[in-house]
Design a protein around this motif. Structure first.
Motif, PDB file in Angstrom:
ATOM      1  N   VAL A   1     -12.243  -4.428 105.506  1.00 29.42           N
ATOM      2  CA  VAL A   1     -12.477  -4.485 106.941  1.00 29.42           C
ATOM      3  C   VAL A   1     -12.819  -5.932 107.265  1.00 29.42           C
ATOM      4  O   VAL A   1     -13.935  -6.390 107.015  1.00 29.42           O
ATOM      5  CB  VAL A   1     -13.621  -3.536 107.363  1.00 29.42           C
ATOM      6  CG1 VAL A   1     -13.883  -3.642 108.857  1.00 29.42           C
ATOM      7  CG2 VAL A   1     -13.294  -2.100 106.958  1.00 29.42           C
ATOM      8  N   GLY A   2     -11.835  -6.651 107.763  1.00 25.58           N
ATOM      9  CA  GLY A   2     -12.004  -8.067 108.054  1.00 25.58           C
ATOM     10  C   GLY A   2     -12.583  -8.284 109.436  1.00 25.58           C
ATOM     11  O   GLY A   2     -11.964  -7.941 110.440  1.00 25.58           O
ATOM     12  N   ILE A   3     -13.783  -8.834 109.471  1.00 28.90           N
ATOM     13  CA  ILE A   3     -14.460  -9.166 110.719  1.00 28.90           C
ATOM     14  C   ILE A   3     -14.120 -10.616 111.045  1.00 28.90           C
ATOM     15  O   ILE A   3     -14.591 -11.533 110.381  1.00 28.90           O
ATOM     16  CB  ILE A   3     -15.997  -9.016 110.555  1.00 28.90           C
ATOM     17  CG1 ILE A   3     -16.384  -7.641 110.022  1.00 28.90           C
ATOM     18  CG2 ILE A   3     -16.721  -9.376 111.831  1.00 28.90           C
ATOM     19  CD1 ILE A   3     -16.088  -6.504 110.949  1.00 28.90           C
ATOM     20  N   HIS A   4     -13.293 -10.833 112.039  1.00 27.99           N
ATOM     21  CA  HIS A   4     -12.860 -12.191 112.368  1.00 27.99           C
ATOM     22  C   HIS A   4     -14.008 -13.004 112.938  1.00 27.99           C
ATOM     23  O   HIS A   4     -14.801 -12.512 113.737  1.00 27.99           O
ATOM     24  CB  HIS A   4     -11.714 -12.161 113.371  1.00 27.99           C
ATOM     25  CG  HIS A   4     -10.443 -11.692 112.790  1.00 27.99           C
ATOM     26  ND1 HIS A   4      -9.248 -12.327 113.006  1.00 27.99           N
ATOM     27  CD2 HIS A   4     -10.151 -10.641 111.979  1.00 27.99           C
ATOM     28  CE1 HIS A   4      -8.276 -11.685 112.364  1.00 27.99           C
ATOM     29  NE2 HIS A   4      -8.815 -10.652 111.734  1.00 27.99           N
ATOM     30  N   SER A   5     -14.064 -14.258 112.533  1.00 30.00           N
ATOM     31  CA  SER A   5     -15.051 -15.177 113.092  1.00 30.00           C
ATOM     32  C   SER A   5     -14.462 -15.864 114.318  1.00 30.00           C
ATOM     33  O   SER A   5     -13.252 -15.887 114.526  1.00 30.00           O
ATOM     34  CB  SER A   5     -15.477 -16.196 112.044  1.00 30.00           C
ATOM     35  OG  SER A   5     -14.373 -16.928 111.581  1.00 30.00           O
ATOM     36  N   VAL A   6     -15.346 -16.426 115.098  1.00 29.76           N
ATOM     37  CA  VAL A   6     -14.946 -17.139 116.310  1.00 29.76           C
ATOM     38  C   VAL A   6     -14.736 -18.603 115.954  1.00 29.76           C
ATOM     39  O   VAL A   6     -15.605 -19.220 115.333  1.00 29.76           O
ATOM     40  CB  VAL A   6     -16.041 -17.008 117.395  1.00 29.76           C
ATOM     41  CG1 VAL A   6     -15.682 -17.802 118.636  1.00 29.76           C
ATOM     42  CG2 VAL A   6     -16.267 -15.542 117.740  1.00 29.76           C
ATOM     43  N   PRO A   7     -13.593 -19.185 116.338  1.00 28.17           N
ATOM     44  CA  PRO A   7     -13.368 -20.603 116.043  1.00 28.17           C
ATOM     45  C   PRO A   7     -14.356 -21.492 116.803  1.00 28.17           C
ATOM     46  O   PRO A   7     -14.876 -21.107 117.850  1.00 28.17           O
ATOM     47  CB  PRO A   7     -11.941 -20.859 116.513  1.00 28.17           C
ATOM     48  CG  PRO A   7     -11.403 -19.593 117.035  1.00 28.17           C
ATOM     49  CD  PRO A   7     -12.482 -18.568 117.027  1.00 28.17           C
ATOM     50  N   TYR A   8     -14.575 -22.670 116.270  1.00 31.07           N
ATOM     51  CA  TYR A   8     -15.431 -23.656 116.928  1.00 31.07           C
ATOM     52  C   TYR A   8     -14.874 -23.935 118.319  1.00 31.07           C
ATOM     53  O   TYR A   8     -13.664 -24.129 118.493  1.00 31.07           O
ATOM     54  CB  TYR A   8     -15.484 -24.937 116.079  1.00 31.07           C
ATOM     55  CG  TYR A   8     -16.294 -26.037 116.692  1.00 31.07           C
ATOM     56  CD1 TYR A   8     -17.669 -25.897 116.879  1.00 31.07           C
ATOM     57  CD2 TYR A   8     -15.693 -27.221 117.091  1.00 31.07           C
ATOM     58  CE1 TYR A   8     -18.420 -26.903 117.439  1.00 31.07           C
ATOM     59  CE2 TYR A   8     -16.440 -28.245 117.655  1.00 31.07           C
ATOM     60  CZ  TYR A   8     -17.806 -28.083 117.836  1.00 31.07           C
ATOM     61  OH  TYR A   8     -18.549 -29.081 118.396  1.00 31.07           O
ATOM     62  N   ARG A   9     -15.747 -23.915 119.304  1.00 30.98           N
ATOM     63  CA  ARG A   9     -15.315 -24.050 120.695  1.00 30.98           C
ATOM     64  C   ARG A   9     -15.412 -25.472 121.234  1.00 30.98           C
ATOM     65  O   ARG A   9     -15.138 -25.717 122.404  1.00 30.98           O
ATOM     66  CB  ARG A   9     -16.106 -23.087 121.574  1.00 30.98           C
ATOM     67  CG  ARG A   9     -15.773 -21.640 121.260  1.00 30.98           C
ATOM     68  CD  ARG A   9     -16.497 -20.678 122.145  1.00 30.98           C
ATOM     69  NE  ARG A   9     -16.028 -19.310 121.900  1.00 30.98           N
ATOM     70  CZ  ARG A   9     -16.673 -18.227 122.252  1.00 30.98           C
ATOM     71  NH1 ARG A   9     -17.827 -18.330 122.886  1.00 30.98           N
ATOM     72  NH2 ARG A   9     -16.181 -17.032 121.984  1.00 30.98           N
ATOM     73  N   GLY A  10     -15.808 -26.423 120.381  1.00 29.59           N
ATOM     74  CA  GLY A  10     -15.895 -27.818 120.811  1.00 29.59           C
ATOM     75  C   GLY A  10     -14.542 -28.507 120.750  1.00 29.59           C
ATOM     76  O   GLY A  10     -13.573 -27.993 120.197  1.00 29.59           O
ATOM     77  N   ALA A  11     -14.489 -29.690 121.313  1.00 32.63           N
ATOM     78  CA  ALA A  11     -13.257 -30.482 121.321  1.00 32.63           C
ATOM     79  C   ALA A  11     -12.946 -30.965 119.911  1.00 32.63           C
ATOM     80  O   ALA A  11     -13.825 -31.479 119.230  1.00 32.63           O
ATOM     81  CB  ALA A  11     -13.393 -31.664 122.265  1.00 32.63           C
ATOM     82  N   PRO A  12     -11.686 -30.821 119.467  1.00 29.83           N
ATOM     83  CA  PRO A  12     -11.308 -31.317 118.141  1.00 29.83           C
ATOM     84  C   PRO A  12     -11.552 -32.826 118.050  1.00 29.83           C
ATOM     85  O   PRO A  12     -11.189 -33.580 118.951  1.00 29.83           O
ATOM     86  CB  PRO A  12      -9.820 -30.994 118.034  1.00 29.83           C
ATOM     87  CG  PRO A  12      -9.555 -29.965 119.075  1.00 29.83           C
ATOM     88  CD  PRO A  12     -10.576 -30.187 120.158  1.00 29.83           C
ATOM     89  N   GLY A  13     -12.220 -33.234 116.986  1.00 34.03           N
ATOM     90  CA  GLY A  13     -12.485 -34.642 116.777  1.00 34.03           C
ATOM     91  C   GLY A  13     -13.666 -35.174 117.568  1.00 34.03           C
ATOM     92  O   GLY A  13     -14.050 -36.323 117.403  1.00 34.03           O
TER      93      GLY A  13
END
Length: 169
Positions: A57-69
């Motif tokens: 049962v894979g619980i997906h994480s939330v990607p980082y919401r900041g600007a790349p770089g």
């Protein structure tokens, strides 16, 4: 799935081993986007009888919401806030409640996986390993086993009453 505890929609990946099984154990995996990779390793072991048949049962994480770089903003790192209790205790507890009280019952109903404590393992790596360790300590009524890989931030705080899960780190 819609989460009442988190107030938002979240993604799950359910990986079921091939073949017919009377009952499947349950591996709850943080960073569930990697469930297919884990399945490619674990399912052949199940086929050979080297381990019990289990659903992932894979619980997906939330990607980082900041600007790349851009400059790192910990308030925008939802994964770290949900996986490491000391980063945001309230967010961690809501995430754990979503996993244990919402996602697992839904998966059990739809796919027939076991929710007996002795059949349920929580697993993860890196921050997900920290989540697995903390989840096992805080919800020993749900998790009978913990596979915490590369736990970089050990869990803090009091553990709940009850028999501790089996830990593999």
């Amino acid at each position: 799935m819609k989460s009442d505890a988190l107030g938002e929609t979240r993604h799950l990946t359910i990986a079921l081993p091939p073949g017919e099984h009377a009952e499947l154990a349950t591996i709850v995996m943080a960073d569930g986007q990697a469930a297919a990779s884990w399945a490619s390793v674990l399912f052949p072991l199940m086929d050979r009888g080297a381990m019990r048949a289990a659903a992932i049962v894979g619980i997906h994480s939330v990607p980082y919401r900041g600007a790349p770089g851009g400059e790192y903003d910990p308030t925008l790192d939802i994964r770290a806030r949900e996986y490491i209790a000391s980063n945001d205790p309230e967010r961690f507890e809501r995430h754990l409640r979503w996993v244990t009280d919402e996602a697992l019952p839904l998966v059990a109903e739809r796919f027939g996986v076991s929710l007996r404590r002795e059949d349920v393992v929580v697993a993860g790596y890196s921050n997900g390993g920290s989540f697995a360790a903390a989840a096992g300590l805080r919800r020993p009524d749900v998790f009978g086993g913990v596979l915490g890989l590369s736990v970089g931030v050990p869990p803090e705080g009091e553990r709940r009453e009850g028999e501790l899960p089996r830990f593999r780190v």
